[in-house]
Write an enzyme that holds these catalytic residues in place. Structure first.
Site, mmCIF file in Angstrom:
data_model
loop_
_atom_site.group_PDB
_atom_site.id
_atom_site.type_symbol
_atom_site.label_atom_id
_atom_site.label_comp_id
_atom_site.label_asym_id
_atom_site.label_seq_id
_atom_site.Cartn_x
_atom_site.Cartn_y
_atom_site.Cartn_z
ATOM 1 N N SER A 182 0.876 -1.226 -0.101
ATOM 2 C CA SER A 182 0.111 -0.242 -0.129
ATOM 3 C C SER A 182 0.755 1.431 -0.002
ATOM 4 O O SER A 182 1.892 1.379 0.439
ATOM 5 C CB SER A 182 -0.855 0.051 1.142
ATOM 6 O OG SER A 182 -1.861 -1.027 1.193
ATOM 7 N N GLY B 31 -4.233 2.164 -2.256
ATOM 8 C CA GLY B 31 -4.481 1.208 -1.431
ATOM 9 C C GLY B 31 -5.387 -0.079 -2.115
ATOM 10 O O GLY B 31 -4.685 -0.899 -2.461
ATOM 11 N N SER B 32 -6.542 0.241 -2.265
ATOM 12 C CA SER B 32 -7.453 -0.732 -2.872
ATOM 13 C C SER B 32 -7.025 -0.867 -4.303
ATOM 14 O O SER B 32 -6.991 -1.853 -4.807
ATOM 15 C CB SER B 32 -9.212 -0.327 -2.865
ATOM 16 O OG SER B 32 -9.411 -0.383 -1.677
ATOM 17 N N GLU C 31 -5.647 -5.907 4.038
ATOM 18 C CA GLU C 31 -5.589 -7.245 3.108
ATOM 19 C C GLU C 31 -6.988 -7.272 2.339
ATOM 20 O O GLU C 31 -7.439 -8.149 1.747
ATOM 21 C CB GLU C 31 -5.160 -8.393 4.007
ATOM 22 C CG GLU C 31 -4.088 -8.226 4.830
ATOM 23 C CD GLU C 31 -3.529 -9.513 5.146
ATOM 24 O OE1 GLU C 31 -3.582 -10.462 4.522
ATOM 25 O OE2 GLU C 31 -2.519 -9.619 6.072
ATOM 26 N N GLY C 32 -7.343 -6.179 1.784
ATOM 27 C CA GLY C 32 -8.309 -5.859 0.670
ATOM 28 C C GLY C 32 -9.731 -5.607 1.644
ATOM 29 O O GLY C 32 -10.133 -6.611 2.466
ATOM 30 N N TRP D 46 0.746 2.428 5.900
ATOM 31 C CA TRP D 46 0.049 1.272 6.743
ATOM 32 C C TRP D 46 0.671 -0.223 6.704
ATOM 33 O O TRP D 46 0.168 -1.038 6.640
ATOM 34 C CB TRP D 46 -1.391 0.949 5.991
ATOM 35 C CG TRP D 46 -2.228 2.056 5.603
ATOM 36 C CD1 TRP D 46 -2.621 2.369 4.528
ATOM 37 C CD2 TRP D 46 -2.431 3.425 6.465
ATOM 38 N NE1 TRP D 46 -3.477 3.464 4.428
ATOM 39 C CE2 TRP D 46 -3.237 4.242 5.816
ATOM 40 C CE3 TRP D 46 -2.300 3.745 7.865
ATOM 41 C CZ2 TRP D 46 -3.828 5.476 5.838
ATOM 42 C CZ3 TRP D 46 -2.756 4.738 8.246
ATOM 43 C CH2 TRP D 46 -3.773 5.696 7.403
#
Ligand code: CAA
Length: 382
Positions: free
Chosen positions: A127, A132-133, A364-365, A157
């Site tokens: 990340s 991120g996503s 983690e998603g 993160w």
């Protein structure tokens, strides 16, 4: 079909983890939550017990166990303290797995052995502040200078961020190729220009350490590229499939802890002349909590069994994480409700379970990403 009964080895792992968690992890969990202090001694002891490289062959310093044993241990440890659970999960699923699967023998000797035996700790740096996503949009980049690659960028993160020794760092080595231009580097913490930032002050899992990482002209030798140039995104996605099973087991541990606390309290607390567990309003809550926990456990064990049987488990891992994390939040909320006002104060622990549960829907998603992963797998099968 997977077996819903644990075998002898898995039962032994469950007992060992439960005993260690009750004696060594739980008693100091609340204090660590307040002080946000990293559980160094506990992590060292978990290494000695073989919990830091559970699915790694003993040849490379691990315990040589299966994924079902791993989720069983993760549940027990996380039941006592979810912060300790995530430290263990990242080292096992996101760091050791990638190295054992994609590493050369030399990398396994130098990096995996100390990580799997618990002498060193690992972190997974995917990340970024603005990725991120959308993990394919990596800004961190690396360019080649002779035998070395020079890394620049910022990671965000990062679990175990200030405490780890070995970091899997994902960087863009050919921007035009997008995700096929991402490469994974094994980076030692002491490398010049590698700088962990300050620890984040978090809502939950407060004693796990999370920080950003600055990379300023970090030079990594080409022998420390994991899995070849351009294979980083594949390594990240495959690692996260296994990681999601681990986080699902962490969520399950939190839910189980919250449920047991609510059940115990409901037998002790009296209202309207009887223990509140005799009131239907409370019984309905307890019944729902136990049903959701059981369903989450079945999904997790199914995904872990499929991993053990070398079947594709992308959808099942996402099912497990999506359902178990939702369950953890719902069960922790209901556990607070059963406790009434007492659930809202630190003394009874259940407020910690809620704060710890929330992150399982994010890292983690996120839950939204798990929906995408599940839908894509369903459509792929058409
Ligand atoms: N397993 C295996 N391969 C996968 C995969 C999976 N779960 N998901 C995607 N891929 C593959 C695709 O098959 C595709 O491969 P090809 O190009 O060879 O066909 C490639 O990855 C790119 O996939 P998409 O085209 O679907 O890419 P996208 O950008 O549209 O979406 C995504 C990808 C699924 C959303 C992905 O970016 C993702 O999973 N995002 C979430 C990231 C995440 O989980 N981050 C967690 C951070 S780590 C952390 O939290 C650790 C911690 O410290 C606790």
């Amino acid at each position: 079909m997977f077996n819903t009964q644990l075998n002898e080895t898995q039962l032994l792992i469950k007992e060992t983890a439960a005993q260690f968690a009750a004696e060594r992890v739980y008693p100091s969990a609340q204090e660590r939550d307040i002080t946000a202090s990293f559980p160094s001694d506990i992590v060292r002891e978990m290494g000695e017990l073989g919990f830091m490289g559970m699915m790694i062959d003993p040849e490379w310093g691990g315990s040589g166990l299966d994924a079902v044993s791993y989720v069983v241990a993760m549940e027990e440890i996380s039941k006592a303290d979810a912060s300790v659970g995530v430290i263990m999960s990242v080292n096992n699923s996101l760091v050791c797995w990638g190295i054992v699967t994609y590493g050369t023998d030399d990398q396994k000797e130098r990096f995996l052995k100390p990580l799997a035996s618990g002498q060193k700790l690992g972190a997974f740096c995917l990340s970024e502040p603005e990725a991120g996503s959308d993990a394919t949009s990596q800004y961190t980049n690396a360019h080649q200078e002779g035998e070395y690659w020079v890394l620049n960028g910022t990671k965000n993160w990062i679990t175990n961020g200030t405490s780890a020794n070995t970091y899997l760092v994902f960087a863009q080595t050919d921007r035009e190729k997008r995700h096929k231009g991402i490469t994974c580097f094994l980076v030692d913490r002491n490398t010049e220009g590698f700088e962990p930032g300050k620890k984040e002050d978090k809502l939950g899992i407060r004693s796990s350490d999370t920080c950003s990482i600055g990379l300023m002209n970090v030079r990594v030798h080409e022998s420390d590229i994991l899995g070849g140039v351009g294979n980083g995104f594949k390594i990240a996605m495959e690692s996260l499939n296994g990681g999601r099973i681990g986080i699902a087991a962490q969520a399950l541990g939190i839910a189980q802890a919250a449920f047991e606390a609510a059940l115990k309290y409901s037998k002790e607390r009296k209202a309207f002349g009887k223990p509140i567990c005799e009131l239907q309003a409370i019984q309905m809550k307890l019944a729902d909590m136990s049903m959701k926990i059981d369903a989450a456990r079945l999904l997790i064990h199914k995904a872990a069994s499929m991993k053990d049987n070398h079947q594709t488990y992308i959808k099942e891992a996402a099912h497990a994480k999506l359902f178990a994390s939702k369950t953890a939040v719902e069960v922790a909320l209901e556990a607070i409700q059963v406790h009434g006002g007492y659930g809202y104060v630190r003394e009874y622990n259940v407020e910690r379970y809620l704060r710890d549960a929330k992150i399982t829907e994010i890292y983690e998603g996120t839950s939204e990403i798990q929906h995408i992963v599940i839908a894509r797998e369903l459509l792929k099968a058409l």
